[in-house]
Every structure is written in structure tokens, then in C-alpha cells.
Design an enzyme around this catalytic site. Structure first.
Site, PDB file in Angstrom:
ATOM      1  N   GLU A 196      44.546  26.828  47.453  1.00 52.19           N
ATOM      2  CA  GLU A 196      44.366  26.851  46.008  1.00 52.19           C
ATOM      3  C   GLU A 196      45.711  26.809  45.281  1.00 52.19           C
ATOM      4  O   GLU A 196      45.854  26.141  44.249  1.00 52.19           O
ATOM      5  CB  GLU A 196      43.615  28.129  45.636  1.00 52.19           C
TER       6      GLU A 196
ATOM      7  N   GLU B 246      37.221  39.400  33.251  1.00 52.94           N
ATOM      8  CA  GLU B 246      36.949  37.957  33.329  1.00 52.94           C
ATOM      9  C   GLU B 246      36.675  37.370  31.943  1.00 52.94           C
ATOM     10  O   GLU B 246      37.165  36.286  31.613  1.00 52.94           O
ATOM     11  CB  GLU B 246      35.781  37.670  34.274  1.00 52.94           C
TER      12      GLU B 246
HETATM   13  C1  HMH Z   1      40.657  34.963  36.546  1.00 53.08           C
HETATM   14  N1  HMH Z   1      38.981  35.011  38.310  1.00 53.08           N
HETATM   15  C2  HMH Z   1      40.107  34.454  37.838  1.00 53.08           C
HETATM   16  N2  HMH Z   1      40.734  33.484  38.494  1.00 53.08           N
HETATM   17  C3  HMH Z   1      40.250  33.037  39.683  1.00 53.08           C
HETATM   18  N3  HMH Z   1      40.906  32.038  40.320  1.00 53.08           N
HETATM   19  C4  HMH Z   1      39.063  33.583  40.206  1.00 53.08           C
HETATM   20  C5  HMH Z   1      38.461  34.588  39.477  1.00 53.08           C
HETATM   21  C6  HMH Z   1      38.445  33.108  41.493  1.00 53.08           C
HETATM   22  O1  HMH Z   1      39.326  33.103  42.539  1.00 53.08           O
END
Ligand code: HMH
Length: 222
Positions: A89, A211
Site C-alpha cells: 500500500e 474515521e
Molecule cells: C484513515 N482508515 C484510514 N486509512 C486507511 N488506509 C484505512 C482506514 C484502511 O487501512
């Protein structure tokens, strides 16, 4: 009649907040194509920083899995898979940033991002038992899975240049990985003390709030 699992109970009980995190205006903007590209770029840069801070968190979950669980072989396999995916990633973020002309070396973490990362760091303490961070881990991954999968459903009008991003978290393999994390969380919660369960539920809620704030930050672009 099958007994409801703890995660299912929580998802029902806290439905509104869960939907707030997984159907945020930022995601609607991707899905209907109305997103402001500058908001997307803000998200990209901030999420790159988040993912880098996420690595030591996942490492600490892995360490706790080795020590504390009654099916540690399975847990280690699932969590290690997650860690490997994070490596991939980070490369993806670098590549995507250069495609969009986003300079990753210049990105300053915003307040919501810093607070989220600080919260994750607090869960790495050895005093925090495995059940709590594994619940956090499950929710963190699942919010992205559900959010980005929504942008790929029939009827979505996600712009072609954003589809790859949505695929990254919205794909079937990532969904199965989230389900594996959920099973681990539920198994831990089954044998947890009332105290650990209430701490884990509070953590579940905090992750959802962080989130939402994270999406808000990207959307506001401030
Ligand atoms: C803020 N929440 C956030 N970024 C991410 N990349 C993920 C979850 C999932 O890995």
C-alpha cells in the site's frame, strides 16, 4: 436460532455512526463523480501519513496475537497478511501521489490525522489487552472496505481515474480479510471479561468517530 455475535450486536446498536463513517459525503462524492479533486489529493497525502503510522500499530497487534490468543497460528497469518498488504500500500501511495502531482515529502499531518495516530499509539501499550486493538484493527479496515466497495457497486458513477483507489480496499479479497479480522475479534470477545468488552466497545466507537473526522478533514481540505 443462532446467537448474535458481539460485533453484530454493536453494528446494530451503533448503526447511525457506522453509516456515518462508511457513507460519508467524501465517499458519496467519489461515487457520484462530484468530488473535488483537491479533496481527493488532500485525502491521498494524509492517508499516506496515516498508513505509515498504522504499521507500528499492526506490529503491536501481531506481537499480542503471538502471546495471547488460543488460535495464534491463524491470527498471526491473518495479521501478517495485513502487514504485507501495508507494505504494498505504501508503494501504491507513492505511485499514486506522483500520478496526481502530490508531493509526499511536503505533507504536514492535520489535526484529525495526528489525533487518530496518537489514539492508535495508545493502543500499542502492553497494558492494553489483545481484544481491544484487534477490534480497532477490524473496524479500521472494514470502514475502508465498506466505503470504497460502495463506490464500485452497480449504479455508481465513480470517475475512471478513481476506480483503482476504490478497488484497492473495495475488492473481494480485502472483504474476506476484513471478515477474518472480524472472526478473530468475535472469538476474543466471547472469552473476554466484562471490563475488556466495554473497553472494546468504547474503542469501536472511537475508531468510527476518528474515521468520520478523517473524511471530514479531506473534504474540508483545511
Ligand atoms: C484513515 N482508515 C484510514 N486509512 C486507511 N488506509 C484505512 C482506514 C484502511 O487501512
Amino acid at each position: 436460532e443462532a446467537k448474535m455475535t458481539m460485533t453484530e450486536t454493536w453494528l446494530r446498536k451503533h448503526r447511525l455512526l457506522y453509516v456515518g463513517a462508511t457513507r460519508h459525503p467524501f465517499i458519496h462524492g467519489i461515487r457520484d463523480g462530484s468530488i473535488d479533486i483537491s479533496a481527493f489529493k488532500t485525502w491521498l497525502g494524509q492517508d499516506y501519513l496515516f498508513v505509515r503510522a498504522f504499521v507500528p500499530f499492526v506490529e503491536s497487534v501481531l506481537t499480542k496475537a503471538r502471546k495471547g490468543s488460543n488460535d495464534s497460528d491463524n491470527d498471526v497469518e491473518v495479521i501478517l497478511g495485513g502487514l504485507a498488504a501495508l507494505n504494498d500500500e505504501i508503494s501504491w501511495f507513492k505511485n499514486e501521489a506522483s500520478k496526481w502531482g502530490v508531493q509526499l515529502s511536503n505533507i504536514v499531518p492535520q489535526k484529525a490525522n495526528l489525533e487518530y495516530c496518537r489514539f492508535l499509539e495508545s493502543l500499542t501499550s502492553p497494558e492494553v489487552e489483545y481484544t481491544v486493538p484487534i477490534v480497532a484493527f477490524w473496524v479500521i479496515e472494514t470502514v475502508y472496505q465498506e466505503s470504497f466497495a460502495h463506490c464500485l457497486e452497480d449504479g455508481s458513477e465513480t470517475p475512471a481515474e478513481l476506480k483503482e483507489t476504490c478497488q484497492r480496499w473495495g475488492n473481494e479479497g480485502f472483504r474476506e480479510y476484513c471478515n477474518s479480522l472480524r472472526k478473530i475479534a468475535d472469538r476474543q470477545l466471547e472469552k473476554a471479561t466484562d471490563d475488556a468488552i466495554s473497553k472494546a466497545e468504547a474503542t469501536f466507537l472511537q475508531v468510527l468517530e476518528y474515521e468520520v473526522d478523517f473524511w471530514n478533514m479531506s473534504h474540508g481540505g483545511t
